[in-house]
Scaffold this active site. Structure first.
Site, short mmCIF file in Angstrom:
data_model
loop_
_atom_site.label_atom_id
_atom_site.label_comp_id
_atom_site.label_asym_id
_atom_site.label_seq_id
_atom_site.Cartn_x
_atom_site.Cartn_y
_atom_site.Cartn_z
CE1 TYR A 54 -35.05 50.82 20.48
CE2 TYR A 54 -37.30 50.50 22.11
CZ TYR A 54 -36.97 50.92 21.20
OH TYR A 54 -37.73 51.17 19.43
CD GLU A 56 -32.33 54.48 22.06
OE1 GLU A 56 -32.83 53.80 22.94
OE2 GLU A 56 -33.62 55.02 21.37
CG ASP A 200 -20.37 48.19 0.27
OD1 ASP A 200 -20.37 47.47 0.91
OD2 ASP A 200 -21.60 48.99 -0.08
CB THR A 226 -24.03 43.59 4.41
OG1 THR A 226 -23.25 43.14 3.37
CG2 THR A 226 -24.94 44.22 4.63
CE LYS A 229 -24.95 41.69 -0.11
NZ LYS A 229 -25.71 42.70 0.70
NE ARG A 235 -30.09 40.11 5.32
CZ ARG A 235 -30.80 39.75 4.43
NH1 ARG A 235 -30.85 38.18 4.26
NH2 ARG A 235 -31.51 40.75 3.60
N1 DSN Z 1 -29.38 43.12 -2.25
C1 DSN Z 1 -27.94 42.98 -2.33
C2 DSN Z 1 -27.36 41.81 -3.05
O1 DSN Z 1 -27.77 40.89 -3.08
O2 DSN Z 1 -26.20 42.45 -3.92
C3 DSN Z 1 -27.15 44.47 -2.27
O3 DSN Z 1 -27.98 45.26 -1.14
#
Ligand code: DSN
Length: 417
Positions: A54, A56, A200, A226, A229, A235
């Site tokens: 942890y 914080e 974003d 994120t 991707k 993740r």
């Molecule tokens: N789930 C993601 C996507 O497939 O684009 C977006 O959050």
């Protein structure tokens, strides 16, 4: 059983499910555009005793002791992300993209304040103010869309809505928009109405890092993303910004929205950022786009109607109306044929989101396996065979077996069988 058994020893049922999923990821053309293969190094950082800690607070300002290794881990992730994207400040604690966007709203808005984002049916994300999301329920959101004729964002419409609505925050970025984002034009509109511009870049962060999509740095006030991707990390989520906005962002993430950060996730992000700051990642990012363009041409030649007529990035959105099959039926047939993608609404879709007219697919994961533009004709052929043979399970299984045989020669990062 030893004191500390392996997963296989302690929970063979779960172990078998994970093995099954690993094999499935190896055997299929994984073409969900938000998915990828994280490297073995990224996965090792995720699966370690860092899970037990942890932390914080932020480096050197924690509420718990024992941060001798966690502080340098978080600092390393921050510094590598700052260097990769060329930003002044990086918060690497968001658990994923949705909490990152909520933190940004918490930093700059009060409940009920006006915000703006690309509408979900036009390719936007839920967390940019869509009605079913907390961001639509707690803020006064208005959506902009795409033009009916060319499916591109109409910047005149964005400017008009911004002037009427006076948003505190404008989001640009989406999940099913196959074209380049004009960050400079969004920035001019945001400045004109005194809004914070949030880019974003969840889908395109790997392309931005690799120089295959223009960067929002210098245009957007805040950049959310994120990390799993096109960036090929764990993740997770992150928020980048200028120095003067950093305190508001950091306060909104912790203690505003989250408790202890996931230390494994921050360590794995540092590893991914190191991997992405290389020539070979630049080549990867360029090839993701090259593959998507080659696939767009091959599918167009086979009579498929691509939303916006093609792609500039990693994803393709296809309207299947002219093929007399719904997106959902096609997606299920393609899955049986070894091609994994998702059904998706297309702009101005007359059908409902749970059974829409289109499918969405992309090239990040197959490019990670080494596929090149010269393979995209074959991918389009398999795609076409699957769509044409929707309902013919024997034919779909035959395609899946060809796909599997082909993929045997293409190792998948992070997968050892
Ligand atoms: N789930 C993601 C996507 O497939 O684009 C977006 O959050």
């Amino acid at each position: 059983m030893s004191f500390d058994p392996s997963l296989e020893q302690s929970d063979p049922e779960m172990s078998a499910l994970i093995r099954g999923e690993t094999q499935r990821q190896f055997d299929k053309l994984r073409m969900i555009p938000s998915e990828n293969y994280a490297s073995r190094a990224v996965q090792e950082a995720m699966g370690s005793p860092l899970n037990n800690k942890y932390s914080e607070g932020y480096p050197r300002k924690r509420y718990y002791e024992g941060q001798q290794f966690v502080d340098p881990i978080e600092e390393m992730a921050q510094e590598r992300i700052k260097s990769l994207f060329g930003v002044e400040h990086a918060n690497v604690q968001p658990y994923s993209g949705s909490p990152a966007n909520l933190a940004v709203l918490f930093a700059f808005c009060k409940p009920g304040d006006p915000i703006m984002g690309l509408g979900l049916p036009a390719g936007g994300h839920l967390t940019h103010g869509w009605s079913v999301s907390i961001t639509g329920a707690y803020f006064n959101a208005r959506a902009y869309g795409v033009r009916r004729d060319d499916h591109r964002i109409d910047m005149d419409e964005v400017a008009k809505i911004a002037e009427e609505h006076k948003p505190k925050v404008i989001f640009c970025g989406g999940t099913a928009y196959p074209r380049t984002w004009d960050f400079a034009a969004f920035s001019a509109i945001a400045k004109n109405v005194g809004a914070i511009l949030v880019a974003d870049i969840a889908h395109i962060s790997g392309l931005v890092a690799g120089g295959a999509h223009p960067s929002p740095v210098g245009h957007a006030d805040v950049i959310s993303s994120t990390t799993h991707k096109t960036l090929r990390g764990p993740r997770g989520g992150m928020i980048m910004t200028r120095k003067e906005l950093a305190p508001a962002i950091d306060k909104a993430v912790f203690p505003g929205l989250q408790g202890g950060p996931h230390v494994s996730q921050m360590a794995a992000l540092a590893v991914a950022a190191k991997e992405a700051n290389t020539e070979s990642f630049k080549e990867y990012a360029a090839r993701v786009v090259g593959n998507a363009k080659a696939l767009a041409t091959a599918l167009t030649d086979r009579g498929y109607a691509l939303v916006s007529g093609g792609t500039d990035n990693h994803l393709l959105l296809i309207d299947l109306t002219n093929k007399n099959v719904t997106g959902k039926r096609a997606a299920k047939a393609l899955d049986l044929a070894g091609i994994e993608l998702n059904y998706n609404s297309v702009p101005f879709d007359p059908r409902k989101p749970f059974d829409p007219s289109g499918v969405r697919l992309g090239t990040p994961a197959i490019t990670s396996r080494g596929l090149r533009p010269e393979h995209m004709g074959k991918v389009a052929e398999w795609f076409d065979e699957a769509v044409k043979n929707e309902g013919n399970e024997a034919k779909l299984a035959a395609v899946a077996s060809d796909v599997k045989a082909f993929l045997r020669d293409y190792p998948a990062p992070g997968i050892a069988l």
